[in-house]
Design an enzyme around this catalytic site. Structure first.
Site, PDB file in Angstrom:
ATOM      1  N   ASN A   1       0.872  -1.178   0.000  1.00 38.67           N
ATOM      2  CA  ASN A   1       0.000   0.000   0.000  1.00 38.67           C
ATOM      3  C   ASN A   1       0.905   1.222   0.000  1.00 38.67           C
ATOM      4  O   ASN A   1       1.516   1.545   1.011  1.00 38.67           O
ATOM      5  CB  ASN A   1      -0.900  -0.029   1.244  1.00 38.67           C
ATOM      6  CG  ASN A   1      -1.689   1.252   1.418  1.00 38.67           C
ATOM      7  OD1 ASN A   1      -1.744   2.093   0.515  1.00 38.67           O
ATOM      8  ND2 ASN A   1      -2.314   1.406   2.571  1.00 38.67           N
TER       9      ASN A   1
ATOM     10  N   LYS B   1       0.074   4.264  -0.260  1.00 40.17           N
ATOM     11  CA  LYS B   1      -0.540   5.459   0.345  1.00 40.17           C
ATOM     12  C   LYS B   1      -0.327   6.667  -0.578  1.00 40.17           C
ATOM     13  O   LYS B   1      -0.319   6.512  -1.794  1.00 40.17           O
ATOM     14  CB  LYS B   1       0.011   5.669   1.765  1.00 40.17           C
ATOM     15  CG  LYS B   1      -0.141   4.388   2.606  1.00 40.17           C
ATOM     16  CD  LYS B   1       0.073   4.583   4.079  1.00 40.17           C
ATOM     17  CE  LYS B   1      -0.120   3.243   4.795  1.00 40.17           C
ATOM     18  NZ  LYS B   1      -0.064   3.357   6.247  1.00 40.17           N
TER      19      LYS B   1
ATOM     20  N   HIS C   1      -9.358   1.036   4.830  1.00 43.77           N
ATOM     21  CA  HIS C   1      -8.117   1.292   5.569  1.00 43.77           C
ATOM     22  C   HIS C   1      -8.402   2.214   6.753  1.00 43.77           C
ATOM     23  O   HIS C   1      -9.231   3.118   6.659  1.00 43.77           O
ATOM     24  CB  HIS C   1      -7.066   1.909   4.645  1.00 43.77           C
ATOM     25  CG  HIS C   1      -5.710   1.895   5.235  1.00 43.77           C
ATOM     26  ND1 HIS C   1      -5.306   2.826   6.167  1.00 43.77           N
ATOM     27  CD2 HIS C   1      -4.670   1.034   5.082  1.00 43.77           C
ATOM     28  CE1 HIS C   1      -4.067   2.543   6.545  1.00 43.77           C
ATOM     29  NE2 HIS C   1      -3.658   1.470   5.900  1.00 43.77           N
TER      30      HIS C   1
ATOM     31  N   GLU D   1      -6.891   4.650   7.817  1.00 46.85           N
ATOM     32  CA  GLU D   1      -6.730   6.083   7.499  1.00 46.85           C
ATOM     33  C   GLU D   1      -7.990   6.631   6.837  1.00 46.85           C
ATOM     34  O   GLU D   1      -8.339   7.802   7.028  1.00 46.85           O
ATOM     35  CB  GLU D   1      -5.474   6.280   6.636  1.00 46.85           C
ATOM     36  CG  GLU D   1      -4.207   6.056   7.473  1.00 46.85           C
ATOM     37  CD  GLU D   1      -3.013   5.515   6.709  1.00 46.85           C
ATOM     38  OE1 GLU D   1      -2.989   5.573   5.468  1.00 46.85           O
ATOM     39  OE2 GLU D   1      -2.078   5.014   7.383  1.00 46.85           O
TER      40      GLU D   1
ATOM     41  N   GLU E   1      -5.160  -4.930  10.490  1.00 46.97           N
ATOM     42  CA  GLU E   1      -4.138  -3.904  10.690  1.00 46.97           C
ATOM     43  C   GLU E   1      -4.411  -3.168  11.998  1.00 46.97           C
ATOM     44  O   GLU E   1      -5.199  -2.221  12.016  1.00 46.97           O
ATOM     45  CB  GLU E   1      -4.155  -2.896   9.538  1.00 46.97           C
ATOM     46  CG  GLU E   1      -3.926  -3.504   8.178  1.00 46.97           C
ATOM     47  CD  GLU E   1      -3.355  -2.482   7.189  1.00 46.97           C
ATOM     48  OE1 GLU E   1      -2.249  -2.759   6.680  1.00 46.97           O
ATOM     49  OE2 GLU E   1      -3.969  -1.441   6.959  1.00 46.97           O
TER      50      GLU E   1
ATOM     51  N   GLY F   1       2.694   2.363  10.781  1.00 47.39           N
ATOM     52  CA  GLY F   1       3.614   3.479  10.649  1.00 47.39           C
ATOM     53  C   GLY F   1       4.337   3.845  11.935  1.00 47.39           C
ATOM     54  O   GLY F   1       4.991   4.885  12.009  1.00 47.39           O
TER      55      GLY F   1
ATOM     56  N   SER G   1       3.689  -2.099  10.302  1.00 45.09           N
ATOM     57  CA  SER G   1       5.143  -2.148  10.506  1.00 45.09           C
ATOM     58  C   SER G   1       5.757  -3.500  10.124  1.00 45.09           C
ATOM     59  O   SER G   1       6.680  -3.975  10.784  1.00 45.09           O
ATOM     60  CB  SER G   1       5.502  -1.760  11.944  1.00 45.09           C
ATOM     61  OG  SER G   1       5.091  -0.418  12.213  1.00 45.09           O
TER      62      SER G   1
HETATM   63  P1  13P Z   1       3.218   0.419   7.666  1.00 47.71           P
HETATM   64  O1  13P Z   1       3.701  -0.868   7.053  1.00 47.71           O
HETATM   65  O2  13P Z   1       3.949   1.626   7.151  1.00 47.71           O
HETATM   66  O3  13P Z   1       3.121   0.339   9.149  1.00 47.71           O
HETATM   67  O4  13P Z   1       1.711   0.622   7.125  1.00 47.71           O
HETATM   68  C1  13P Z   1       0.807  -0.418   7.225  1.00 47.71           C
HETATM   69  C2  13P Z   1      -0.391  -0.079   6.438  1.00 47.71           C
HETATM   70  O5  13P Z   1      -1.131   0.825   6.781  1.00 47.71           O
HETATM   71  C3  13P Z   1      -0.652  -0.848   5.216  1.00 47.71           C
HETATM   72  O6  13P Z   1      -1.935  -0.611   4.729  1.00 47.71           O
END
Ligand code: 13P
Length: 251
Positions: free
Chosen positions: A9, A11, A95, A97, A167, A173, A213
C-alpha cells in the site's frame, strides 16, 4: 492451503516516474516467487503507467479506495469501473486512514465492498483496533463489529474476491509490530467470526493478511503463524528490495 497474499500500500507516496521505477526494479526480484500472490497499490494518478510497467509480470495492480457508483456527479471520486479500466484487479477498502481521516463508517465501507465486488474487483478489506480499544478490552468487540457490518450481505461466491487485512492501528507506521502471537490471536479470532457468520468453508478459504510495521526482518516469524496468510505493507513496500524481501519471506 491458502496462497499468501502480499500487497504494498503506497498510500500518498510516489509520483508516476518513481512508481514505474519501483516496479521496474521489483519485477526481477520477485519473478520466480511461486506460491505467493503479489499486488502493488499506487496512488490513482500512477495506476495506469504502473500497470503498463507491470504487464506480463506476476505482480497485480491494486487501488487504495473507490466510490460505489459507476459514473455520475461525484466530484473527486473514482469508480471500480475506472479502476478496472486503468488495469486494476484489486482495491483496498476500509483502511484505518480512510476510517479515521475521512470518516468512512462500517455501512459505507460495506456499500463500497459490495459494489466493488459486483463490478469484478477483488478487495482487501481492512479492519483493526486502536491502541485505546486494545487497552480498554474493546478489541474483540471492535473486530466483531467491523466484520459483521463490513461484510454484511456478502454471498459465498463473493468471498472468492475478498481478503481481510488485520491492521492494528497502533502498529501502522509506528515501527511497533504486533508480535507473532498477538497477530495470530487476532487472526484466529477473526477466522472464528468468519466461521460463525459464513461457515467453515469460507472461514478456511479467506486469506487474512497482517498489516502494521511489517519489515523484511519480522515477516518470516509472522507468516509462520497458521492464520497469517500474507501482508499489507506500507512503508517497507516503497522500496523494491525491502518489499521483495517480504514477498520472498512469504513464499
Ligand atoms: P506500515 O507498514 O507503514 O506500518 O503501514 C501499514 C499499512 O497501513 C498498510 O496498509
Amino acid at each position: 492451503m491458502r496462497t499468501p497474499l502480499v500487497a504494498g500500500n503506497w498510500k500518498m507516496y510516489k509520483l508516476i516516474a518513481d512508481a514505474v521505477d519501483t516496479v521496474t526494479a521489483l519485477k526481477p526480484l520477485v519473478a520466480d516467487a511461486e506460491g505467493v500472490e503479489i499486488v502493488v497499490c499506487p496512488t490513482f494518478t500512477a495506476l495506469y503507467a504502473t500497470g503498463q510497467a507491470l504487464a506480463g509480470s506476476n505482480i497485480a495492480l491494486g487501488a487504495q479506495n473507490c466510490y460505489p457508483k459507476d459514473f455520475g456527479a461525484f466530484t473527486g471520486e473514482i469508480s471500480p469501473q475506472m479502476l478496472l479500466d486503468a488495469g486494476c484487479t484489486w482495491t483496498i477498502i476500509g483502511h484505518s486512514e480512510r476510517r479515521q481521516y475521512f470518516k468512512e463508517d462500517d455501512a459505507f465501507l460495506n456499500e463500497k465492498l459490495r459494489y466493488a465486488l459486483a463490478q469484478g474487483l477483488k478487495v482487501m478489506f481492512c479492519i483493526g483496533e486502536t491502541l485505546d480499544e486494545r487497552q480498554t478490552g474493546a478489541m474483540n468487540a471492535v473486530l466483531e463489529r467491523q466484520i459483521s457490518k463490513g461484510l454484511a450481505g456478502l454471498s459465498a461466491a463473493d468471498f472468492a474476491g475478498v481478503a481481510i487485512a488485520y491492521e492494528p492501528v497502533w502498529a501502522i507506521g509506528t515501527g511497533i509490530t504486533a508480535t507473532p502471537e498477538q497477530a495470530e490471536e487476532a487472526h484466529e479470532f477473526v477466522r472464528g467470526l468468519l466461521r460463525a457468520r459464513f461457515g467453515q468453508a469460507i472461514a478456511e478459504a479467506v486469506r487474512i493478511q497482517y498489516g502494521g510495521s511489517v519489515k523484511p526482518d519480522n515477516a518470516a516469524e509472522l507468516i509462520a503463524k497458521p492464520n497469517v496468510d500474507g501482508f499489507l505493507v506500507g512503508g517497507a513496500s516503497l522500496k523494491a528490495d525491502s518489499f521483495a524481501a517480504i514477498v520472498n519471506a512469504a513464499r
